[in-house]
Design an enzyme around this catalytic site. Structure first.
Site, PDB file in Angstrom:
ATOM      1  N   GLU A 252     100.680  54.139  21.373  1.00 45.69           N
ATOM      2  CA  GLU A 252     100.470  54.118  23.044  1.00 45.69           C
ATOM      3  C   GLU A 252     100.953  52.586  23.105  1.00 45.69           C
ATOM      4  OE1 GLU A 252      99.539  52.983  25.883  1.00 45.69           O
ATOM      5  OE2 GLU A 252      97.507  52.599  25.673  1.00 45.69           O
ATOM      6  N   CYS A 286      98.886  48.419  29.990  1.00 45.25           N
ATOM      7  CA  CYS A 286      99.954  48.973  29.909  1.00 45.25           C
ATOM      8  C   CYS A 286     100.269  49.929  31.079  1.00 45.25           C
ATOM      9  CB  CYS A 286     100.099  49.880  28.592  1.00 45.25           C
ATOM     10  SG  CYS A 286      99.276  49.157  27.216  1.00 45.25           S
TER      11      CYS A 286
END
Ligand code: SIN
Length: 478
Positions: A252, A286
């Site tokens: 990720e 993110c």
């Protein structure tokens, strides 16, 4: 300070001292909040061996038996919401209300995974041969190494670890050296809930030891899978290491999220979408919107309304103060990056609308700039800070082409009042997640992950456990 701060690692159900420790500092005050265990290569191997031994019994439990433990774990985490929230704020500076919110978010992954563990169905396959019957079952992959980030030190630990544990795997987790205590606190509560020794191990390590510990985690023959959240550059190194023994890898990684505002949007919804997606945890997620593209017809109104909201709603300061809504950046490097992007933009012709200054230790004013060009650093590097850069566009095609012109593709956002346009753009955006007239989308029920260099696999959702399971096909002759 916090009773959850410990200078021990958690390996094989034992709180282990280490030969050396390292200091963890509060990013707001610079105070040392505690010393953390500094695991090395040898302890990492010990943890992996313990996890490998524990795997035999853990995978042998029924999903329901594991769920009983997880259910207690969820309750314990939620009952400690305030203390665990304070720990996050001490470690990473997040405003306390957001830290407490993160604990609820962390617990929601434990709860989701305990339920999903009971639904790891195989399939029966219509056989093409009269004398054969075919079916599949799913089985836990084995020991999983995990490397988790500082921005969500509790929620990323549970999002990863609980999926693996619920699948029947065992885990060795290395938390970020910036914020190692939250994962250890979760391990303590997991121990109280009855997670057996060796099943969930947490091995903090200093920055100096990261490379050696990381290499062991990604190459040890007893490790079957690696799960990492962090930068795309580190993700690529992990992928290379894991290739030597063909481990399953879940990544990720970073993003450069575009947020598109069209003339037809509901202005207040769009402004609130930017406020939520840009300034959550000081812009250090993110999925934070990184490149904001606003159509020319609504541009000036939007900028004025966003400036107004930023100046009214964002209160910069100590995350422990109830009035603070935006805290410090994690460290000086984070601060330098934002300052550098702002300077680059202004030097190259951008207009500063509000903010623009570093103010004290690791703090940067929430900043809005306009007349941004696509060549500027803020449009090409993940910011991880409270900078909202606005690019003015004319056509849908232009906006889409800029939005998709990146190597990464984690999240994107679009604000439009035209349903056909929403469908059209959402389908064309090259990202794993699209917020449509919405700035916050993360929940355990939905898949989290990216296209392109933003990663491999998905966390959360009905896919979560699949990252940690093998599919076995059984063919029966009858
Ligand atoms: C992240 O920044 O890695 C996670 C953000 C989220 O779960 O929304």
């Amino acid at each position: 300070m916090s009773s959850y701060i410990t200078d021990k690692a958690y390996i094989n159900g034992v709180w282990c001292p280490t030969a050396t420790t390292f200091e963890v500092t509060n990013p707001f005050s610079g105070e040392v909040i505690g010393k953390a265990a500094n695991c090395d290569e040898a302890l990492t191997k010990t943890a992996i061996e313990a996890a490998s031994k524990a795997f035999v019994a853990w995978k042998g439990l029924t999903a329901r038996e594991r769920a009983v433990i997880f259910s207690k774990w969820t309750d314990l985490i939620l009952s400690e919401k305030q203390a665990l929230g304070e720990l996050i704020t001490l470690e990473n500076g997040k405003p306390l209300a957001q830290s407490i919110g993160e604990i609820a978010y962390a617990a929601s992954f434990v709860e989701w995974c305990l339920e999903e563990g009971r639904r790891t169905y195989g399939i029966t396959v219509p056989s093409p041969h009269p004398s054969k019957r075919m079916m599949t079952i799913k089985q836990p992959i084995g020991v999983v190494s995990m490397i988790t980030p500082w921005n969500f030190p509790a929620a990323m630990a549970t999002r990863k670890a609980c999926a693996a544990l619920a699948a029947g795997c065992t885990v060795v987790l290395k938390p970020s050296e910036e914020a190692p205590f939250s994962a250890l606190a979760l391990a303590r509560l997991g121990q109280q809930a009855g997670i057996p020794p060796g099943v969930f191990n947490v091995i903090p390590t200093s920055r100096a030891n990261v490379a050696q510990v990381g290499t062991v985690l990604c190459t040890h023959p007893l490790v079957a899978a690696v799960s990492f959240t962090g930068s795309t550059d580190t993700g690529k190194i992990i992928l290379k290491h894991a290739a030597s023994t063909v481990k399953k890898v879940a990544l990720e990684l970073g993003g450069l999220a575009p947020l598109l505002v069209f003339d037809s949007c509901d202005l207040q919804k769009a402004v609130q979408g930017v406020m939520a997606s840009k300034f959550r945890y000081s812009g250090q997620t993110c999925v934070c919107s990184n490149r904001i593209l606003v159509q020319s017809g609504i541009h000036d109104k939007f900028v004025a309304a966003l400036k107004d909201a930023m100046e009214k709603e964002l209160v910069l300061g100590d995350g422990m103060k109830p009035t603070t809504t935006i805290g410090p950046l994690i460290n000086e490097a984070g601060l330098r990056k934002v300052s550098d992007q702002v300077k680059d933009a202004i030097d190259n012709g951008a207009t500063l609308v509000t903010g623009g200054q570093a103010v004290g230790r690791n703090m940067f004013e929430p900043t809005l700039i306009t007349s941004v060009k696509t060549s500027m650093k803020c449009f090409n590097e993940e910011t991880f800070g409270p900078l909202a850069p606005i690019y003015k566009f004319d056509t849908e095609e232009e906006a889409l082409s800029i939005a998709n012109n990146t190597d990464t593709g984690l999240a994107s956002y679009l604000f439009s009042g035209d349903v056909s346009q929403c469908w059209r753009i959402a389908e064309k955006l090259e990202t794993g997640i699209v917020g449509i007239n919405e700035g916050l989308f993360s929940v355990p029920e939905a898949p989290f992950g990216g296209f392109k260099e933003s990663g491999l696999g998905r966390e959360g959702s009905t896919c979560a456990l699949d990252e940690f399971m093998e599919i076995k096909y059984m063919c029966w002759g009858i």
